[in-house]
Design a protein around this motif. Sequence first.
Motif, PDB file in Angstrom:
ATOM      1  N   GLU A   1       0.848  -1.186   0.000  1.00  0.00           N
ATOM      2  CA  GLU A   1       0.000   0.000   0.000  1.00  0.00           C
ATOM      3  C   GLU A   1       0.891   1.247   0.000  1.00  0.00           C
ATOM      4  OE1 GLU A   1      -2.802   0.593   3.262  1.00  0.00           O
ATOM      5  OE2 GLU A   1      -4.276   1.149   1.726  1.00  0.00           O
ATOM      6  N   VAL A   2       0.770   2.031  -1.059  1.00  0.00           N
ATOM      7  CA  VAL A   2       1.646   3.184  -1.241  1.00  0.00           C
ATOM      8  C   VAL A   2       0.984   4.469  -0.748  1.00  0.00           C
ATOM      9  CG1 VAL A   2       2.827   4.575  -2.975  1.00  0.00           C
ATOM     10  CG2 VAL A   2       2.841   2.096  -3.164  1.00  0.00           C
ATOM     11  N   LEU A   3      -0.328   4.589  -0.956  1.00  0.00           N
ATOM     12  CA  LEU A   3      -1.089   5.721  -0.418  1.00  0.00           C
ATOM     13  C   LEU A   3      -2.095   5.171   0.582  1.00  0.00           C
ATOM     14  CD1 LEU A   3      -1.795   7.799  -3.682  1.00  0.00           C
ATOM     15  CD2 LEU A   3       0.093   8.048  -2.056  1.00  0.00           C
TER      16      LEU A   3
ATOM     17  N   PRO B   1      10.086  12.497   1.707  1.00  0.00           N
ATOM     18  CA  PRO B   1      11.243  11.688   1.325  1.00  0.00           C
ATOM     19  C   PRO B   1      10.933  10.781   0.140  1.00  0.00           C
ATOM     20  CG  PRO B   1      10.327  10.959   3.428  1.00  0.00           C
ATOM     21  CD  PRO B   1       9.605  12.194   3.053  1.00  0.00           C
ATOM     22  N   SER B   2      11.984  10.251  -0.460  1.00  0.00           N
ATOM     23  CA  SER B   2      11.834   9.361  -1.610  1.00  0.00           C
ATOM     24  C   SER B   2      10.995   8.143  -1.230  1.00  0.00           C
ATOM     25  CB  SER B   2      13.223   8.924  -2.085  1.00  0.00           C
ATOM     26  OG  SER B   2      13.091   8.092  -3.198  1.00  0.00           O
ATOM     27  N   GLY B   3      10.057   7.777  -2.107  1.00  0.00           N
ATOM     28  CA  GLY B   3       9.230   6.606  -1.866  1.00  0.00           C
ATOM     29  C   GLY B   3       8.020   6.881  -0.996  1.00  0.00           C
ATOM     30  N   SER B   4       7.775   8.160  -0.651  1.00  0.00           N
ATOM     31  CA  SER B   4       6.647   8.459   0.229  1.00  0.00           C
ATOM     32  C   SER B   4       5.319   8.471  -0.517  1.00  0.00           C
ATOM     33  CB  SER B   4       6.881   9.801   0.932  1.00  0.00           C
ATOM     34  OG  SER B   4       7.096  10.821  -0.017  1.00  0.00           O
ATOM     35  N   GLY B   5       5.360   8.421  -1.844  1.00  0.00           N
ATOM     36  CA  GLY B   5       4.122   8.328  -2.617  1.00  0.00           C
ATOM     37  C   GLY B   5       3.700   9.622  -3.283  1.00  0.00           C
ATOM     38  N   LYS B   6       4.598  10.599  -3.354  1.00  0.00           N
ATOM     39  CA  LYS B   6       4.253  11.901  -3.955  1.00  0.00           C
ATOM     40  C   LYS B   6       3.894  11.756  -5.425  1.00  0.00           C
ATOM     41  CE  LYS B   6       8.340  13.551  -3.154  1.00  0.00           C
ATOM     42  NZ  LYS B   6       9.133  12.450  -2.606  1.00  0.00           N
ATOM     43  N   SER B   7       4.781  11.103  -6.195  1.00  0.00           N
ATOM     44  CA  SER B   7       4.506  10.934  -7.628  1.00  0.00           C
ATOM     45  C   SER B   7       3.233  10.136  -7.830  1.00  0.00           C
ATOM     46  CB  SER B   7       5.660  10.216  -8.308  1.00  0.00           C
ATOM     47  OG  SER B   7       6.849  10.922  -8.145  1.00  0.00           O
ATOM     48  N   THR B   8       3.082   9.091  -7.051  1.00  0.00           N
ATOM     49  CA  THR B   8       1.900   8.242  -7.187  1.00  0.00           C
ATOM     50  C   THR B   8       0.632   9.060  -6.972  1.00  0.00           C
ATOM     51  OG1 THR B   8       3.194   6.398  -6.361  1.00  0.00           O
ATOM     52  CG2 THR B   8       0.814   6.123  -6.396  1.00  0.00           C
ATOM     53  N   PHE B   9       0.626   9.912  -5.948  1.00  0.00           N
ATOM     54  CA  PHE B   9      -0.562  10.725  -5.687  1.00  0.00           C
ATOM     55  C   PHE B   9      -0.831  11.685  -6.843  1.00  0.00           C
ATOM     56  CE2 PHE B   9      -2.539  14.588  -3.856  1.00  0.00           C
ATOM     57  CZ  PHE B   9      -3.782  14.033  -3.599  1.00  0.00           C
TER      58      PHE B   9
ATOM     59  N   ASP C   1       5.899  17.204 -11.447  1.00  0.00           N
ATOM     60  CA  ASP C   1       6.554  16.152 -10.666  1.00  0.00           C
ATOM     61  C   ASP C   1       8.068  16.346 -10.712  1.00  0.00           C
ATOM     62  OD1 ASP C   1       7.231  13.971  -9.230  1.00  0.00           O
ATOM     63  OD2 ASP C   1       6.360  12.480 -10.583  1.00  0.00           O
ATOM     64  N   GLU C   2       8.594  16.959  -9.692  1.00  0.00           N
ATOM     65  CA  GLU C   2      10.027  17.260  -9.603  1.00  0.00           C
ATOM     66  C   GLU C   2      10.568  17.804 -10.918  1.00  0.00           C
ATOM     67  OE1 GLU C   2      12.551  14.756  -7.400  1.00  0.00           O
ATOM     68  OE2 GLU C   2      10.939  13.526  -6.592  1.00  0.00           O
ATOM     69  N   PRO C   3      10.049  18.954 -11.349  1.00  0.00           N
ATOM     70  CA  PRO C   3      10.399  19.463 -12.688  1.00  0.00           C
ATOM     71  C   PRO C   3      11.858  19.879 -12.836  1.00  0.00           C
ATOM     72  CG  PRO C   3       9.159  21.100 -11.466  1.00  0.00           C
ATOM     73  CD  PRO C   3       9.098  19.841 -10.663  1.00  0.00           C
TER      74      PRO C   3
HETATM   75  N1  LIG Z   1       4.275   1.045 -11.000  1.00  0.00           N
HETATM   76  C1  LIG Z   1       4.682   0.686  -9.767  1.00  0.00           C
HETATM   77  N2  LIG Z   1       4.706  -0.631  -9.420  1.00  0.00           N
HETATM   78  C2  LIG Z   1       5.098  -1.016  -8.187  1.00  0.00           C
HETATM   79  N3  LIG Z   1       5.505  -0.168  -7.227  1.00  0.00           N
HETATM   80  C3  LIG Z   1       5.520   1.142  -7.504  1.00  0.00           C
HETATM   81  C4  LIG Z   1       5.116   1.635  -8.780  1.00  0.00           C
HETATM   82  N4  LIG Z   1       5.220   2.976  -8.772  1.00  0.00           N
HETATM   83  C5  LIG Z   1       5.670   3.312  -7.543  1.00  0.00           C
HETATM   84  N5  LIG Z   1       5.851   2.214  -6.772  1.00  0.00           N
HETATM   85  C6  LIG Z   1       6.299   2.219  -5.379  1.00  0.00           C
HETATM   86  O1  LIG Z   1       5.489   3.100  -4.667  1.00  0.00           O
HETATM   87  C7  LIG Z   1       6.239   3.814  -3.705  1.00  0.00           C
HETATM   88  C8  LIG Z   1       6.010   5.297  -3.872  1.00  0.00           C
HETATM   89  O2  LIG Z   1       6.557   5.702  -5.120  1.00  0.00           O
HETATM   90  P1  LIG Z   1       6.513   7.200  -5.624  1.00  0.00           P
HETATM   91  O3  LIG Z   1       7.174   7.237  -6.938  1.00  0.00           O
HETATM   92  O4  LIG Z   1       5.128   7.707  -5.550  1.00  0.00           O
HETATM   93  O5  LIG Z   1       7.396   7.949  -4.536  1.00  0.00           O
HETATM   94  P2  LIG Z   1       7.901   9.443  -4.525  1.00  0.00           P
HETATM   95  O6  LIG Z   1       7.453  10.028  -3.255  1.00  0.00           O
HETATM   96  O7  LIG Z   1       7.527  10.128  -5.778  1.00  0.00           O
HETATM   97  O8  LIG Z   1       9.476   9.255  -4.463  1.00  0.00           O
HETATM   98  P3  LIG Z   1      10.641  10.035  -5.241  1.00  0.00           P
HETATM   99  O9  LIG Z   1      10.928  11.259  -4.431  1.00  0.00           O
HETATM  100  O10 LIG Z   1      11.777   9.075  -5.221  1.00  0.00           O
HETATM  101  O11 LIG Z   1      10.153  10.349  -6.606  1.00  0.00           O
HETATM  102  C9  LIG Z   1       7.688   3.393  -3.891  1.00  0.00           C
HETATM  103  O12 LIG Z   1       8.015   2.465  -2.888  1.00  0.00           O
HETATM  104  C10 LIG Z   1       7.717   2.733  -5.244  1.00  0.00           C
HETATM  105  O13 LIG Z   1       8.649   1.690  -5.254  1.00  0.00           O
END
Ligand SMILES: Nc1ncnc2c1ncn2[C@@H]1O[C@H](COP(=O)(O)OP(=O)(O)OP(=O)(O)O)[C@@H](O)[C@H]1O
Lengths: 269, 306
Positions: free
Chosen positions: A34-36, A54-62, A190-192
């Motif tokens: 679960e990412v978000l 921080p990296s991996g916190s789910g910002k891009s995903t959101f 997204d981090e332009p």
């Molecule tokens: N398509 C995907 N399939 C599986 N896992 C994913 C996928 N996209 C993202 N993740 C996972 O979801 C989590 C959040 O990723 P996300 O890219 O949203 O983080 P972020 O906050 O944007 O980080 P960053 O600052 O490194 O860009 C990470 O652990 C990543 O490995």
Amino acid sequence: MTELTVSASPDGTAAVSGPMVRAEQVHKSFGSIEVLKGIDMKVRAGEVCCLLGPSGSGKSTFLRCINHLEKINAGRIWVDGDLIGYRERGGKLHEMREKDVAAQRRAIGMVFQRFNLFPHMTVLQNVVEAPVLLRRVKKAEARDRAAQLLERVGLGDKLGAYPGQLSGGQQQRVAIARALAMRPKLMLFDEPTSALDPELVGEVLDVMKDLARDGMTMIVVTHEIGFAREVGDHLVFMDGGVVVEQGDPREVIANPRHDRTRAFLAKVL
Amino acid sequence: MRHPGRWVAIAVIGVLVAMFVHLLVTNKAFNWSFMVDEMFRPPVVEGLRGSIALLVTSMLIGIGLGVVLAIMRLSENPILRGVAWAYTWFFRAVPRLVLVILFGNLGILWARIEFGLPFDRQIGALFGVDDFQARLFGFSALEILSGFVAGMLALGLSEAAYMAEIVRAGIQSVDEGQTEAAQALGLTRAQVLRRIVLPQAMRVIVPPTGNETIAMLKDTSLVAFVPVSTELFFQLRAVGSRTFQVFPMLVAATLWYLLVTSVLLVGQYYLERHFSKGAGRSGRARTTLRGIAAENGGTTGKVAGT
Ligand SMILES: Nc1ncnc2c1ncn2[C@@H]1O[C@H](COP(=O)(O)OP(=O)(O)OP(=O)(O)O)[C@@H](O)[C@H]1O
Ligand SMILES: [Mg+2]
């Protein structure tokens, strides 16, 4: 002076028309991870919202959930009052057809870390392509406006160049112009500036500041604390798929209330 | 003399070329004047035209169906994926020669090919109607499936299997960020494919497709087994066996195939240049005519010299 049309209303009327973006309990999983984990957020029209974490916190995903590049597992997202990706009928959510999802995306511009310009097209073609294909704008009209937008981002002399012939900063500015050509009500960044050499960051941030001054609603994922402090109206700090802390950027950066925010800021400042 | 090795090589090659030219000029078996007379006769030119028509139509079928199969192969629908996989599996497994003979004999299965309601007779029987027929139109399979159409289908359907793999590799070579950026702008999946992905995939697709086209030119000679007689090699061999001048006609065939291949290579050069727009800093094609000719074994002396 070229004029940049922004459909978002200026700050004064924003309170009347409701939030530009509203997210309620947004959940997203990749497989079993679960990412978000229930994101709530509101962004008013004309506001610049900076998303830190921080990296991996789910910002891009959101961010990608907001224009439905990722399907959410639970919760709801509205942009300008429209439910994104789903239609509500009789208390049930139905997935939208691909065509309708695409139509919703036209009002939401997105700028990527790695620019993603179309390498087989010139700078001008990159900007003209979507409006001509999707908004049925006449070619000549679209060209005029594209040239204006490119002038505005400082690339009036690069219309015939291919993306491969431009610097990173120039490419990112073309990408911004390309998104603006669709006359979006909302821009997602997204981090332009993360993929840019340090001396090129400024030129891209300047374009974004300009855009903010014009009243564009923006959600910006960034590690540029200076930008957040100077331009941001609202700051959201995310960690581990939840919103840890949010508020006025200057306030949060000066006096973080949460340990995790403090630890993160100590690292990036 | 800065490169003594080079001079030795030139001397050796010079001697070999001289020997070869001597052979060409003096050996009676070549019978040049007879060959030149015969290789432009109407039946031979007709055969050449047939071969080129087969080449064009079968490659059109191959490329068109290949693109469809590649898209099916990459779709999220497991049924489409499975069908595309099975198609590719079948047509790559069976040799073209066998396919050509097989298609030439399909008339054995059906005397007529008709379009209409499937299983109409059985459905009729179900409702107590004897010999119920619901057929819109039909034609004699023996007429259609023997000859040109059978050869064209055999070659085209087989080619589609190979083209599907080439197109799939091309599509997969395009960065996923391209699709995302285009979708974020509001393009539908079909628009993304047509406007963004396929044009970029062409850079990867065109060179192997050139190879396929040249291979297909040579495989058109297989349709003699359908049997089809309006085909270049069949016609030349016919002349050869009729006049007992087999060897000159083999040389004539070689020359014709070399000529057509050279023309195809020139076409490929311009296609590659067109689709490499924006690639590399210079934004210009990096491949050269010389490069392509060398890749294909340098057989096209005339082209490479330009
Ligand atoms: N398509 C995907 N399939 C599986 N896992 C994913 C996928 N996209 C993202 N993740 C996972 O979801 C989590 C959040 O990723 P996300 O890219 O949203 O983080 P972020 O906050 O944007 O980080 P960053 O600052 O490194 O860009 C990470 O652990 C990543 O490995
Ligand atoms: Mg990210």
